[in-house]
Design an enzyme around this catalytic site. Sequence first.
Site, PDB file in Angstrom:
ATOM      1  N   ARG A  82       9.278  -0.627  -7.440  1.00 41.38           N
ATOM      2  CA  ARG A  82       9.020  -1.190  -8.763  1.00 41.38           C
ATOM      3  C   ARG A  82       8.666  -0.098  -9.751  1.00 41.38           C
ATOM      4  NH1 ARG A  82       4.684  -3.261 -11.859  1.00 41.38           N
ATOM      5  NH2 ARG A  82       3.302  -2.215 -10.403  1.00 41.38           N
ATOM      6  N   LYS A  83       7.489   0.474  -9.614  1.00 43.20           N
ATOM      7  CA  LYS A  83       7.025   1.479 -10.559  1.00 43.20           C
ATOM      8  C   LYS A  83       6.536   2.747  -9.860  1.00 43.20           C
ATOM      9  CE  LYS A  83       4.953   1.153 -15.081  1.00 43.20           C
ATOM     10  NZ  LYS A  83       4.120   0.335 -15.973  1.00 43.20           N
ATOM     11  N   TYR A 100      -2.577   6.178  -0.614  1.00 44.96           N
ATOM     12  CA  TYR A 100      -1.422   6.256  -1.515  1.00 44.96           C
ATOM     13  C   TYR A 100      -1.685   7.262  -2.632  1.00 44.96           C
ATOM     14  CZ  TYR A 100       2.244   4.508  -4.705  1.00 44.96           C
ATOM     15  OH  TYR A 100       3.326   4.393  -5.539  1.00 44.96           O
ATOM     16  N   SER A 102       0.814  -1.224   0.000  1.00 47.09           N
ATOM     17  CA  SER A 102       0.000   0.000   0.000  1.00 47.09           C
ATOM     18  C   SER A 102       0.843   1.267   0.000  1.00 47.09           C
ATOM     19  CB  SER A 102      -0.892   0.024   1.242  1.00 47.09           C
ATOM     20  OG  SER A 102      -1.720  -1.095   1.272  1.00 47.09           O
ATOM     21  N   GLY A 103       2.172   1.112   0.113  1.00 47.73           N
ATOM     22  CA  GLY A 103       3.023   2.299   0.219  1.00 47.73           C
ATOM     23  C   GLY A 103       3.721   2.391   1.564  1.00 47.73           C
ATOM     24  N   HIS A 148       1.877  -4.904   9.760  1.00 47.19           N
ATOM     25  CA  HIS A 148       0.775  -5.172   8.839  1.00 47.19           C
ATOM     26  C   HIS A 148      -0.422  -5.772   9.588  1.00 47.19           C
ATOM     27  CE1 HIS A 148       3.028  -4.193   5.302  1.00 47.19           C
ATOM     28  NE2 HIS A 148       3.829  -5.223   5.342  1.00 47.19           N
ATOM     29  N   THR A 155       6.684   1.351   2.498  1.00 49.10           N
ATOM     30  CA  THR A 155       8.088   1.751   2.425  1.00 49.10           C
ATOM     31  C   THR A 155       8.189   3.283   2.361  1.00 49.10           C
ATOM     32  OG1 THR A 155       8.330  -0.219   1.045  1.00 49.10           O
ATOM     33  CG2 THR A 155      10.224   1.256   1.166  1.00 49.10           C
TER      34      THR A 155
HETATM   35  P1  A3P Z   1       4.413  -0.737  -7.268  1.00 45.54           P
HETATM   36  O1  A3P Z   1       4.674  -2.208  -7.178  1.00 45.54           O
HETATM   37  O2  A3P Z   1       3.072  -0.424  -7.831  1.00 45.54           O
HETATM   38  O3  A3P Z   1       5.507  -0.006  -7.946  1.00 45.54           O
HETATM   39  P2  A3P Z   1       4.935  -1.420   0.187  1.00 45.54           P
HETATM   40  O4  A3P Z   1       5.969  -0.413   0.528  1.00 45.54           O
HETATM   41  O5  A3P Z   1       3.719  -1.325   1.039  1.00 45.54           O
HETATM   42  O6  A3P Z   1       5.508  -2.769   0.095  1.00 45.54           O
HETATM   43  O7  A3P Z   1       4.394  -1.003  -1.262  1.00 45.54           O
HETATM   44  C1  A3P Z   1       5.248  -1.072  -2.363  1.00 45.54           C
HETATM   45  C2  A3P Z   1       4.699  -0.172  -3.457  1.00 45.54           C
HETATM   46  O8  A3P Z   1       4.997   1.195  -3.144  1.00 45.54           O
HETATM   47  C3  A3P Z   1       5.358  -0.458  -4.794  1.00 45.54           C
HETATM   48  O9  A3P Z   1       4.381  -0.164  -5.769  1.00 45.54           O
HETATM   49  C4  A3P Z   1       6.501   0.543  -4.774  1.00 45.54           C
HETATM   50  O10 A3P Z   1       7.034   0.829  -6.035  1.00 45.54           O
HETATM   51  C5  A3P Z   1       5.814   1.746  -4.179  1.00 45.54           C
HETATM   52  N1  A3P Z   1       6.765   2.698  -3.581  1.00 45.54           N
HETATM   53  C6  A3P Z   1       7.880   2.437  -2.877  1.00 45.54           C
HETATM   54  N2  A3P Z   1       8.491   3.557  -2.506  1.00 45.54           N
HETATM   55  C7  A3P Z   1       7.749   4.584  -2.989  1.00 45.54           C
HETATM   56  C8  A3P Z   1       7.878   6.005  -2.938  1.00 45.54           C
HETATM   57  N3  A3P Z   1       8.897   6.593  -2.321  1.00 45.54           N
HETATM   58  N4  A3P Z   1       6.926   6.734  -3.542  1.00 45.54           N
HETATM   59  C9  A3P Z   1       5.893   6.154  -4.182  1.00 45.54           C
HETATM   60  N5  A3P Z   1       5.719   4.820  -4.263  1.00 45.54           N
HETATM   61  C10 A3P Z   1       6.633   4.032  -3.671  1.00 45.54           C
END
Ligand code: A3P
Length: 303
Positions: free
Chosen positions: A267-268, A201, A50-51, A112, A53
């Site tokens: 990732r993206k 997010y 969900s964001g 989580h 990180t």
């Molecule tokens: P995507 O796989 O769609 O790129 P989590 O941190 O809860 O595991 O979620 C990971 C998702 O947050 C991934 O999404 C990741 O690329 C995105 N993410 C990680 N760091 C980010 C940042 N600084 N800003 C925006 N999105 C981020």
Amino acid sequence: LEQQTNWDGRRLVKYDGFWLSEIVLRPILSAQKYFKAKDSDIILTSIPKSGTTWLKALLFSIANRNVISIDQSPLLTSNPHTVVPFLEANLYLFQENPNLQDLPSPRIFATHMPFKILPDSIRESECKIIYICRNPLDLFVSQRNFLLENKIEKDAVPLDIDAAFDLFCQGIYLFGPFWDHILGYWNAGLKNPQKVLFLRYEDLKEDITPHVKKIAEFIGSPFSPEEEKQGVVDQISRLCSFENLRNLEVNKNGYILEVLKNSSFFRKGEVGDWINHLTPAMAERVKDLMASKFDGSGLTFKI
Ligand code: A3P
């Protein structure tokens, strides 16, 4: 406990209505038994992908801005998951009752765990909870890519996208069903907005500045006019941006917990990537599911 095989072949167990990976069940039970929240703690919560990180990096930087300067930030040399540990995947995974008492305030932990599974003291103390959620279509796509990227069980054959999607719609997702996870914190936030800050997010992606300020206010340390003049809000937003974190050497290489690639957390980082992975029929199914599960809650998503 009821069991199920997850999309990546790992075993899930159903505990109190939620699907947990078998590995985190014991640490969750230990955290429930031993974790004592302090009023000054900040607990960051989410369902995976969900964001988390991003929010870890932001919250750490906001809460410690008067102690650690941005150009000395540990985020420049460590993955955000190393800087802000998970209760169940780090702290209580390695020790049944780790000594967390002497950590400097405010202590920042992530989890989580769904709201109703949180250690009682988190709900009962004056500590703050910050939840981040994400639209379920992108959640699914992000998790699917993450599990493929970090294939953990050597011999497991990951499910194809249709089978994985079908499980997702049945609620079978780490810490899912997603709707119960999100609604648990949504309702807690409606009931007590001083206690639970509910973030999306998509809103952070749209405009980070007001959210950095909102988080600072919520944890009781709003930005001063001098800080605003010095551009501290922008500095923090830039440090924690997807592009910046992703391009740091530390996040390009190496592993967390020896199995999860640091790079797999970046990732993206976009809203709406589901369109490149899901058919219109799949999207309709999730939208219908959301309409029925979130009906009457007041909760909406940008997708
Ligand atoms: P995507 O796989 O769609 O790129 P989590 O941190 O809860 O595991 O979620 C990971 C998702 O947050 C991934 O999404 C990741 O690329 C995105 N993410 C990680 N760091 C980010 C940042 N600084 N800003 C925006 N999105 C981020």
